[in-house]
Write a protein that holds these residues in place. Sequence first.
Motif, PDB file in Angstrom:
ATOM      1  N   GLU A 243       0.820  -1.217   0.000  1.00  0.00           N
ATOM      2  CA  GLU A 243       0.000   0.000   0.000  1.00  0.00           C
ATOM      3  C   GLU A 243       0.850   1.262   0.000  1.00  0.00           C
ATOM      4  O   GLU A 243       0.444   2.284  -0.531  1.00  0.00           O
ATOM      5  CB  GLU A 243      -0.953  -0.008   1.193  1.00  0.00           C
ATOM      6  N   LYS A 244       2.044   1.194   0.581  1.00  0.00           N
ATOM      7  CA  LYS A 244       2.948   2.348   0.603  1.00  0.00           C
ATOM      8  C   LYS A 244       3.780   2.458  -0.670  1.00  0.00           C
ATOM      9  O   LYS A 244       4.514   3.419  -0.840  1.00  0.00           O
ATOM     10  CB  LYS A 244       3.894   2.243   1.804  1.00  0.00           C
ATOM     11  N   GLY A 245       3.685   1.457  -1.531  1.00  0.00           N
ATOM     12  CA  GLY A 245       4.494   1.460  -2.744  1.00  0.00           C
ATOM     13  C   GLY A 245       5.943   1.107  -2.482  1.00  0.00           C
ATOM     14  O   GLY A 245       6.819   1.382  -3.289  1.00  0.00           O
ATOM     15  N   ALA A 246       6.212   0.470  -1.345  1.00  0.00           N
ATOM     16  CA  ALA A 246       7.576   0.126  -0.954  1.00  0.00           C
ATOM     17  C   ALA A 246       7.941  -1.309  -1.315  1.00  0.00           C
ATOM     18  O   ALA A 246       9.018  -1.777  -0.963  1.00  0.00           O
ATOM     19  CB  ALA A 246       7.744   0.333   0.555  1.00  0.00           C
ATOM     20  N   TYR A 247       7.058  -2.001  -2.007  1.00  0.00           N
ATOM     21  CA  TYR A 247       7.284  -3.404  -2.334  1.00  0.00           C
ATOM     22  C   TYR A 247       6.651  -3.709  -3.683  1.00  0.00           C
ATOM     23  O   TYR A 247       5.503  -3.353  -3.926  1.00  0.00           O
ATOM     24  CB  TYR A 247       6.658  -4.282  -1.237  1.00  0.00           C
ATOM     25  N   ASN A 248       7.414  -4.318  -4.570  1.00  0.00           N
ATOM     26  CA  ASN A 248       6.887  -4.748  -5.857  1.00  0.00           C
ATOM     27  C   ASN A 248       6.449  -6.198  -5.724  1.00  0.00           C
ATOM     28  O   ASN A 248       7.276  -7.069  -5.479  1.00  0.00           O
ATOM     29  CB  ASN A 248       7.944  -4.628  -6.957  1.00  0.00           C
ATOM     30  N   PRO A 249       5.170  -6.465  -5.901  1.00  0.00           N
ATOM     31  CA  PRO A 249       4.675  -7.827  -5.704  1.00  0.00           C
ATOM     32  C   PRO A 249       5.077  -8.753  -6.849  1.00  0.00           C
ATOM     33  O   PRO A 249       5.351  -8.302  -7.961  1.00  0.00           O
ATOM     34  CB  PRO A 249       3.160  -7.644  -5.687  1.00  0.00           C
ATOM     35  N   SER A 250       5.095 -10.028  -6.551  1.00  0.00           N
ATOM     36  CA  SER A 250       5.261 -11.012  -7.621  1.00  0.00           C
ATOM     37  C   SER A 250       4.005 -10.972  -8.481  1.00  0.00           C
ATOM     38  O   SER A 250       2.951 -10.472  -8.058  1.00  0.00           O
ATOM     39  CB  SER A 250       5.432 -12.412  -7.025  1.00  0.00           C
ATOM     40  N   LEU A 251       4.104 -11.510  -9.666  1.00  0.00           N
ATOM     41  CA  LEU A 251       2.937 -11.580 -10.547  1.00  0.00           C
ATOM     42  C   LEU A 251       1.834 -12.392  -9.881  1.00  0.00           C
ATOM     43  O   LEU A 251       0.653 -12.030  -9.939  1.00  0.00           O
ATOM     44  CB  LEU A 251       3.318 -12.174 -11.897  1.00  0.00           C
ATOM     45  N   GLN A 252       2.210 -13.484  -9.215  1.00  0.00           N
ATOM     46  CA  GLN A 252       1.225 -14.332  -8.537  1.00  0.00           C
ATOM     47  C   GLN A 252       0.464 -13.547  -7.470  1.00  0.00           C
ATOM     48  O   GLN A 252      -0.760 -13.604  -7.404  1.00  0.00           O
ATOM     49  CB  GLN A 252       1.915 -15.540  -7.898  1.00  0.00           C
ATOM     50  N   LEU A 253       1.185 -12.799  -6.636  1.00  0.00           N
ATOM     51  CA  LEU A 253       0.523 -12.023  -5.587  1.00  0.00           C
ATOM     52  C   LEU A 253      -0.360 -10.935  -6.187  1.00  0.00           C
ATOM     53  O   LEU A 253      -1.488 -10.720  -5.730  1.00  0.00           O
ATOM     54  CB  LEU A 253       1.550 -11.409  -4.635  1.00  0.00           C
ATOM     55  N   ALA A 254       0.128 -10.256  -7.209  1.00  0.00           N
ATOM     56  CA  ALA A 254      -0.681  -9.218  -7.855  1.00  0.00           C
ATOM     57  C   ALA A 254      -1.982  -9.814  -8.389  1.00  0.00           C
ATOM     58  O   ALA A 254      -3.059  -9.230  -8.230  1.00  0.00           O
ATOM     59  CB  ALA A 254       0.114  -8.557  -8.984  1.00  0.00           C
ATOM     60  N   MET A 255      -1.885 -10.985  -9.009  1.00  0.00           N
ATOM     61  CA  MET A 255      -3.087 -11.632  -9.543  1.00  0.00           C
ATOM     62  C   MET A 255      -4.010 -12.103  -8.414  1.00  0.00           C
ATOM     63  O   MET A 255      -5.232 -11.978  -8.521  1.00  0.00           O
ATOM     64  CB  MET A 255      -2.692 -12.789 -10.453  1.00  0.00           C
ATOM     65  N   ASP A 256      -3.440 -12.623  -7.343  1.00  0.00           N
ATOM     66  CA  ASP A 256      -4.252 -13.061  -6.204  1.00  0.00           C
ATOM     67  C   ASP A 256      -5.047 -11.893  -5.620  1.00  0.00           C
ATOM     68  O   ASP A 256      -6.239 -12.021  -5.330  1.00  0.00           O
ATOM     69  CB  ASP A 256      -3.384 -13.700  -5.114  1.00  0.00           C
ATOM     70  N   ILE A 257      -4.395 -10.753  -5.460  1.00  0.00           N
ATOM     71  CA  ILE A 257      -5.085  -9.577  -4.917  1.00  0.00           C
ATOM     72  C   ILE A 257      -6.167  -9.113  -5.887  1.00  0.00           C
ATOM     73  O   ILE A 257      -7.280  -8.777  -5.467  1.00  0.00           O
ATOM     74  CB  ILE A 257      -4.079  -8.452  -4.609  1.00  0.00           C
ATOM     75  N   SER A 258      -5.865  -9.103  -7.171  1.00  0.00           N
ATOM     76  CA  SER A 258      -6.872  -8.670  -8.142  1.00  0.00           C
ATOM     77  C   SER A 258      -8.082  -9.594  -8.133  1.00  0.00           C
ATOM     78  O   SER A 258      -9.217  -9.131  -8.272  1.00  0.00           O
ATOM     79  CB  SER A 258      -6.277  -8.560  -9.545  1.00  0.00           C
ATOM     80  N   HIS A 259      -7.873 -10.879  -7.925  1.00  0.00           N
ATOM     81  CA  HIS A 259      -8.993 -11.818  -7.850  1.00  0.00           C
ATOM     82  C   HIS A 259      -9.855 -11.573  -6.613  1.00  0.00           C
ATOM     83  O   HIS A 259     -11.080 -11.677  -6.675  1.00  0.00           O
ATOM     84  CB  HIS A 259      -8.501 -13.264  -7.873  1.00  0.00           C
TER      85      HIS A 259
END
Length: 76
Positions: A38-54
């Motif tokens: 949320e602070k923009g201090a971490y670039n998520p893996s593609l898997q995590l980004a997709m999990d959150i979007s789901h």
Amino acid sequence: MKKKLTTTIREYRMQNNMSQQELADLTGVRRETIIRLEKGAYNPSLQLAMDISHVFHTTVEELFTFTAEQEDEEKH
């Protein structure tokens, strides 16, 4: 030019009355990871980004964007 990650995760969490811990539990990460995202201090893996979007029934592009940051002129 440096790029900075910005997210709308917090806004989606608030719209869904969801805590950081609840989102962390749903995506299999620690609460600290959600905080850093949320602070923009971490670039998520593609898997995590997709999990959150789901979780929020949206796209990765809606949740995450990179914006150009001006670098300090003295560093050049």
